[in-house]
Design an enzyme around this catalytic site. Structure first.
Site, PDB file in Angstrom:
ATOM      1  N   ASP A 106      -5.989  33.788  -2.550  1.00 51.57           N
ATOM      2  CA  ASP A 106      -5.920  34.514  -4.089  1.00 51.57           C
ATOM      3  C   ASP A 106      -7.470  34.480  -4.663  1.00 51.57           C
ATOM      4  O   ASP A 106      -7.787  35.667  -5.086  1.00 51.57           O
ATOM      5  CB  ASP A 106      -4.861  33.897  -4.794  1.00 51.57           C
ATOM      6  CG  ASP A 106      -4.995  32.362  -5.127  1.00 51.57           C
ATOM      7  OD1 ASP A 106      -5.871  31.878  -4.175  1.00 51.57           O
ATOM      8  OD2 ASP A 106      -4.338  31.887  -5.811  1.00 51.57           O
ATOM      9  N   VAL A 108     -11.326  32.603  -4.804  1.00 51.71           N
ATOM     10  CA  VAL A 108     -12.318  31.649  -4.619  1.00 51.71           C
ATOM     11  C   VAL A 108     -13.105  31.125  -5.680  1.00 51.71           C
ATOM     12  O   VAL A 108     -13.675  31.883  -6.691  1.00 51.71           O
ATOM     13  CB  VAL A 108     -13.478  32.175  -3.535  1.00 51.71           C
ATOM     14  CG1 VAL A 108     -14.446  30.979  -3.277  1.00 51.71           C
ATOM     15  CG2 VAL A 108     -12.808  32.955  -2.206  1.00 51.71           C
ATOM     16  N   ASP A 109     -13.150  29.918  -5.903  1.00 53.23           N
ATOM     17  CA  ASP A 109     -13.809  29.229  -7.089  1.00 53.23           C
ATOM     18  C   ASP A 109     -15.119  28.571  -6.607  1.00 53.23           C
ATOM     19  O   ASP A 109     -16.006  28.971  -6.287  1.00 53.23           O
ATOM     20  CB  ASP A 109     -12.714  28.254  -7.565  1.00 53.23           C
ATOM     21  CG  ASP A 109     -13.148  27.800  -9.133  1.00 53.23           C
ATOM     22  OD1 ASP A 109     -13.897  26.623  -9.054  1.00 53.23           O
ATOM     23  OD2 ASP A 109     -12.774  27.936 -10.082  1.00 53.23           O
ATOM     24  N   SER A 110     -14.644  26.974  -6.411  1.00 56.01           N
ATOM     25  CA  SER A 110     -16.085  26.286  -5.493  1.00 56.01           C
ATOM     26  C   SER A 110     -16.247  26.635  -4.377  1.00 56.01           C
ATOM     27  O   SER A 110     -17.285  26.608  -3.810  1.00 56.01           O
ATOM     28  CB  SER A 110     -15.731  24.693  -5.810  1.00 56.01           C
ATOM     29  OG  SER A 110     -14.509  24.462  -4.949  1.00 56.01           O
TER      30      SER A 110
HETATM   31  P1  IMP Z   1     -11.803  26.310  -4.621  1.00 57.42           P
HETATM   32  O1  IMP Z   1     -11.531  25.338  -3.296  1.00 57.42           O
HETATM   33  O2  IMP Z   1     -12.362  25.524  -5.581  1.00 57.42           O
HETATM   34  O3  IMP Z   1     -12.348  27.279  -4.244  1.00 57.42           O
HETATM   35  O4  IMP Z   1     -10.470  26.631  -5.221  1.00 57.42           O
HETATM   36  C1  IMP Z   1      -9.654  27.535  -4.702  1.00 57.42           C
HETATM   37  C2  IMP Z   1      -8.064  27.389  -5.100  1.00 57.42           C
HETATM   38  O5  IMP Z   1      -8.138  27.099  -6.346  1.00 57.42           O
HETATM   39  C3  IMP Z   1      -7.344  28.859  -5.004  1.00 57.42           C
HETATM   40  O6  IMP Z   1      -6.930  29.014  -3.831  1.00 57.42           O
HETATM   41  C4  IMP Z   1      -6.337  28.867  -6.173  1.00 57.42           C
HETATM   42  O7  IMP Z   1      -5.120  28.327  -5.753  1.00 57.42           O
HETATM   43  C5  IMP Z   1      -6.791  27.687  -7.232  1.00 57.42           C
HETATM   44  N1  IMP Z   1      -7.693  28.427  -8.327  1.00 57.42           N
HETATM   45  C6  IMP Z   1      -8.989  28.543  -8.611  1.00 57.42           C
HETATM   46  N2  IMP Z   1      -9.218  29.171  -9.554  1.00 57.42           N
HETATM   47  C7  IMP Z   1      -8.082  29.540 -10.153  1.00 57.42           C
HETATM   48  C8  IMP Z   1      -7.859  30.304 -11.375  1.00 57.42           C
HETATM   49  O8  IMP Z   1      -8.495  30.540 -11.866  1.00 57.42           O
HETATM   50  N3  IMP Z   1      -6.393  30.612 -11.494  1.00 57.42           N
HETATM   51  C9  IMP Z   1      -5.448  30.163 -10.398  1.00 57.42           C
HETATM   52  N4  IMP Z   1      -5.774  29.562  -9.376  1.00 57.42           N
HETATM   53  C10 IMP Z   1      -7.150  29.093  -9.289  1.00 57.42           C
HETATM   54 MG    MG Z   2      -4.437  28.712  -3.692  1.00 57.04          MG
END
Ligand code: IMP
Ligand code: MG
Length: 190
Positions: A106, A108-110
């Site tokens: 859905d 990508v954050d970090s």
């Molecule tokens: P990452 O590992 O930090 O890239 O985080 C990715 C996961 O964190 C995604 O698969 C989402 O499930 C969740 N996530 C990150 N940001 C959001 C947001 O703004 N809303 C909802 N879920 C988020």
């Molecule tokens: Mg997720």
């Protein structure tokens, strides 16, 4: 007495991406994938539960190629903060050796989730592996990674809707909206 829950949720900030914008973008991504996988014999869309479900089921209807679907469940988030530690809760069932895999998430954050899952999948020797994400918070990346199919780049807001949640709430909204975190904390004492 606690207040009855409202719909749309009382913690919604503003609508960032409308239903129409999502639909158009999903059409385009589906066309791109259809064109890119013309020669593929074994195409697998592999979604990360649960956030990618709405996106993936819409997207697959726009992929006009033979394909199959599978899912994995991973977690890295608690509330609105990434923990940086990615846990595999449930693995996919398909033996992906020799498959053209598109990993679908859905947002990508970090980038830790995609980075970690990608490495794991590559060890399983797919024929090819690409990444598709509906949303990308580019300014928050903490690891180097490339998203092959990206729906929308968004600024650093916590968002819900179209499958995305905050503590399991908000997934059924048909658009992407920011969360008013102050309101959310006041409503749920979190
Ligand atoms: P990452 O590992 O930090 O890239 O985080 C990715 C996961 O964190 C995604 O698969 C989402 O499930 C969740 N996530 C990150 N940001 C959001 C947001 O703004 N809303 C909802 N879920 C988020
Ligand atoms: Mg997720």
């Amino acid at each position: 007495m606690t207040e009855a829950p409202k719909f749309p949720y009382a913690f919604i900030g503003e609508v960032l991406i409308t239903q129409e914008q999502i639909e158009q973008r999903v059409n385009t991504l589906g066309e791109q994938i259809t064109a890119d996988y013309q020669d593929s014999q074994k195409l697998l869309l592999l979604g990360l539960l649960r956030g990618s479900v709405m996106f993936m089921t819409d997207l697959m209807r726009k992929v006009h190629r033979p394909m199959t679907m599978d899912f994995m469940s991973v977690s890295s988030y608690a509330g609105s903060e990434s923990t940086g530690f990615v846990r595999i809760d449930s693995d996919h069932k398909t033996n992906i050796n020799g498959w053209d895999v598109i990993l679908i998430d859905d947002i990508v954050d970090s980038g830790y989730t995609i980075h970690t899952v990608r490495k794991l999948l590559l060890d399983r020797r797919p024929k090819s592996l690409r990444v598709c994400a509906l949303l990308d918070k580019v300014s928050k990346h903490k690891v180097e990674l490339s998203i092959d199919y990206c729906g929308f780049e968004i600024p650093d807001h916590f968002v819900v809707g179209y499958g995305l949640d905050i503590d399991e709430k908000g997934r059924n909204l048909p658009y992407i909206a920011s969360v008013d975190l102050e309101k959310y904390r006041a409503l749920y004492n979190s």
